[in-house]
Design a protein around this motif. Structure first.
Motif, PDB file in Angstrom:
ATOM      1  N   PHE A 182       0.975  -1.207   0.054  1.00  0.00           N
ATOM      2  CA  PHE A 182      -0.018   0.050  -0.054  1.00  0.00           C
ATOM      3  C   PHE A 182       1.028   1.500  -0.004  1.00  0.00           C
ATOM      4  O   PHE A 182       1.882   1.320   0.619  1.00  0.00           O
ATOM      5  N   GLU A 183       0.616   2.061  -0.719  1.00  0.00           N
ATOM      6  CA  GLU A 183       1.058   3.502  -0.750  1.00  0.00           C
ATOM      7  C   GLU A 183       0.390   4.352   0.250  1.00  0.00           C
ATOM      8  O   GLU A 183      -0.768   4.353   0.170  1.00  0.00           O
ATOM      9  N   ILE A 184       0.908   5.030   1.407  1.00  0.00           N
ATOM     10  CA  ILE A 184       0.361   5.642   2.160  1.00  0.00           C
ATOM     11  C   ILE A 184       0.940   7.145   2.496  1.00  0.00           C
ATOM     12  O   ILE A 184       1.840   7.175   2.023  1.00  0.00           O
ATOM     13  N   PRO A 185      -0.067   7.922   2.842  1.00  0.00           N
ATOM     14  CA  PRO A 185       0.596   9.169   3.195  1.00  0.00           C
ATOM     15  C   PRO A 185       1.667   9.338   4.262  1.00  0.00           C
ATOM     16  O   PRO A 185       1.629   8.416   4.914  1.00  0.00           O
ATOM     17  N   ASN A 186       2.343  10.500   4.259  1.00  0.00           N
ATOM     18  CA  ASN A 186       3.609  10.623   5.268  1.00  0.00           C
ATOM     19  C   ASN A 186       3.043  10.895   6.519  1.00  0.00           C
ATOM     20  O   ASN A 186       3.087  11.949   7.121  1.00  0.00           O
ATOM     21  N   LYS A 187       2.179   9.907   7.282  1.00  0.00           N
ATOM     22  CA  LYS A 187       1.936  10.054   8.397  1.00  0.00           C
ATOM     23  C   LYS A 187       2.405   8.824   9.190  1.00  0.00           C
ATOM     24  O   LYS A 187       2.652   7.677   8.895  1.00  0.00           O
ATOM     25  N   PHE A 188       2.362   8.821  10.531  1.00  0.00           N
ATOM     26  CA  PHE A 188       2.981   7.804  11.239  1.00  0.00           C
ATOM     27  C   PHE A 188       1.848   6.822  11.552  1.00  0.00           C
ATOM     28  O   PHE A 188       0.652   7.133  11.830  1.00  0.00           O
ATOM     29  N   VAL A 189       2.194   5.516  11.601  1.00  0.00           N
ATOM     30  CA  VAL A 189       1.305   4.268  11.496  1.00  0.00           C
ATOM     31  C   VAL A 189       1.870   3.229  12.656  1.00  0.00           C
ATOM     32  O   VAL A 189       2.977   3.242  12.651  1.00  0.00           O
ATOM     33  N   VAL A 190       0.994   2.359  13.034  1.00  0.00           N
ATOM     34  CA  VAL A 190       1.180   1.567  13.934  1.00  0.00           C
ATOM     35  C   VAL A 190       0.453   0.126  13.858  1.00  0.00           C
ATOM     36  O   VAL A 190      -0.609   0.221  13.108  1.00  0.00           O
ATOM     37  N   GLY A 191       0.729  -0.788  14.220  1.00  0.00           N
ATOM     38  CA  GLY A 191       0.088  -2.070  14.299  1.00  0.00           C
ATOM     39  C   GLY A 191       0.617  -3.213  13.119  1.00  0.00           C
ATOM     40  O   GLY A 191       1.515  -2.808  12.203  1.00  0.00           O
ATOM     41  N   TYR A 192       0.167  -4.344  13.004  1.00  0.00           N
ATOM     42  CA  TYR A 192       0.544  -5.256  12.062  1.00  0.00           C
ATOM     43  C   TYR A 192       2.211  -5.212  11.952  1.00  0.00           C
ATOM     44  O   TYR A 192       2.762  -5.449  10.942  1.00  0.00           O
ATOM     45  N   GLY A 193       2.845  -5.433  13.137  1.00  0.00           N
ATOM     46  CA  GLY A 193       4.132  -5.324  13.202  1.00  0.00           C
ATOM     47  C   GLY A 193       4.934  -3.970  13.312  1.00  0.00           C
ATOM     48  O   GLY A 193       6.214  -3.860  14.000  1.00  0.00           O
ATOM     49  N   LEU A 194       4.461  -3.071  13.135  1.00  0.00           N
ATOM     50  CA  LEU A 194       4.693  -1.663  13.190  1.00  0.00           C
ATOM     51  C   LEU A 194       4.513  -1.196  14.548  1.00  0.00           C
ATOM     52  O   LEU A 194       3.560  -1.410  15.187  1.00  0.00           O
ATOM     53  N   ASP A 195       5.532  -0.453  15.101  1.00  0.00           N
ATOM     54  CA  ASP A 195       5.435  -0.158  16.435  1.00  0.00           C
ATOM     55  C   ASP A 195       5.372   1.388  17.024  1.00  0.00           C
ATOM     56  O   ASP A 195       6.078   2.139  15.910  1.00  0.00           O
ATOM     57  N   TYR A 196       5.319   1.714  18.177  1.00  0.00           N
ATOM     58  CA  TYR A 196       5.632   3.026  18.740  1.00  0.00           C
ATOM     59  C   TYR A 196       6.320   2.798  19.903  1.00  0.00           C
ATOM     60  O   TYR A 196       5.579   2.414  20.798  1.00  0.00           O
ATOM     61  N   ASP A 197       7.589   3.216  19.838  1.00  0.00           N
ATOM     62  CA  ASP A 197       8.440   2.873  21.063  1.00  0.00           C
ATOM     63  C   ASP A 197       8.321   1.367  21.585  1.00  0.00           C
ATOM     64  O   ASP A 197       8.069   1.168  22.657  1.00  0.00           O
ATOM     65  N   GLY A 198       8.111   0.576  20.430  1.00  0.00           N
ATOM     66  CA  GLY A 198       7.923  -0.946  20.867  1.00  0.00           C
ATOM     67  C   GLY A 198       6.603  -1.633  21.232  1.00  0.00           C
ATOM     68  O   GLY A 198       6.582  -2.626  21.412  1.00  0.00           O
ATOM     69  N   LEU A 199       5.655  -0.595  21.319  1.00  0.00           N
ATOM     70  CA  LEU A 199       4.214  -1.168  21.734  1.00  0.00           C
ATOM     71  C   LEU A 199       3.513  -1.025  20.420  1.00  0.00           C
ATOM     72  O   LEU A 199       3.810  -0.281  19.327  1.00  0.00           O
ATOM     73  N   GLY A 200       2.405  -1.983  20.380  1.00  0.00           N
ATOM     74  CA  GLY A 200       1.357  -1.928  19.124  1.00  0.00           C
ATOM     75  C   GLY A 200       1.727  -2.877  18.061  1.00  0.00           C
ATOM     76  O   GLY A 200       0.908  -3.001  17.158  1.00  0.00           O
ATOM     77  N   ARG A 201       2.808  -3.614  18.025  1.00  0.00           N
ATOM     78  CA  ARG A 201       2.922  -4.390  16.986  1.00  0.00           C
ATOM     79  C   ARG A 201       1.858  -5.704  16.920  1.00  0.00           C
ATOM     80  O   ARG A 201       1.714  -6.198  15.872  1.00  0.00           O
ATOM     81  N   ASN A 202       1.361  -6.013  17.706  1.00  0.00           N
ATOM     82  CA  ASN A 202       0.349  -7.029  17.851  1.00  0.00           C
ATOM     83  C   ASN A 202      -0.701  -6.503  17.386  1.00  0.00           C
ATOM     84  O   ASN A 202      -1.893  -7.616  17.228  1.00  0.00           O
ATOM     85  N   LEU A 203      -1.067  -5.396  17.202  1.00  0.00           N
ATOM     86  CA  LEU A 203      -2.534  -5.160  16.729  1.00  0.00           C
ATOM     87  C   LEU A 203      -2.823  -5.658  15.216  1.00  0.00           C
ATOM     88  O   LEU A 203      -1.735  -5.742  14.296  1.00  0.00           O
TER      89      LEU A 203
END
Length: 179
Positions: free
Chosen positions: A149-170
């Motif tokens: 997916f091409e996405i805008p330049n905004k921060f994303v989390v979930g499905y492996g992506l994290d915010y300071d180590g958290l959220g990968r499990n979403l």
């Protein structure tokens, strides 16, 4: 959940797991066709790519070897602008086709570093598959072979992506709503 809170930030759903899985099926078929007959090594970029890679390799109908590499250029929600290689390949890639699996390509700095490093090991071919691509943040000229997916330049989390180590499990991908 249409919204989630992680630490001091709020995120809203951007891509559902159903959308993600449908696109992974398409990418898996394309890779199976394109690499048919090649000696293939699939290299996952840790930590973020682990869910994407796990789902993708189950849809690739070829024999291949999996390996992992770890690089980092993020702290919090911002790129540091410096790449640190933390863990390297165990497999020899010389003369083999290599497919790099990444969770997200934004500025492209980490991937440029990886391409240079892996090229020095003389593979037959290097290709890139990324779940997410931020074209407006991308500052390099190399090609990305498979984009989920091409996405805008905004921060994303979930499905492996994290915010300071958290959220990968979403199970879905969420986009930042509050700075």
């Amino acid at each position: 959940m249409s919204k989630v809170s992680i630490l001091d930030k709020t995120f809203e759903i951007y891509l559902s797991n159903t959308q993600i899985q449908e696109r992974i099926n398409q990418i898996g078929r394309a890779i199976s066709d394109e690499f048919h007959g090649d000696e293939l090594i699939i290299v996952g970029v840790l930590n973020g790519s682990f869910l994407f890679m796990a789902d993708l390799v189950r849809r690739i109908e070829l024999n291949f070897v999996c390996d992992f590499i770890k690089v980092s250029s993020y702290q919090g929600t911002e790129s540091t602008g410096q790449v640190k290689s933390l863990l390297g390949l165990k497999e020899s890639i010389e003369g083999k086709s290599v497919l790099i699996i990444e969770d997200i390509v934004d500025s492209g700095l980490s991937m440029e570093y990886l391409l240079k490093e892996l090229s020095s090991h003389r593979p037959k071919r290097l290709a890139i598959a990324t779940l997410l691509f931020k074209r407006e943040a991308f500052r390099h000229k190399y090609a990305i072979d498979y984009v989920g997916f091409e996405i805008p330049n905004k921060f994303v989390v979930g499905y492996g992506l994290d915010y300071d180590g958290l959220g990968r499990n979403l199970p879905h991908i969420y986009q930042l709503t509050t700075p």
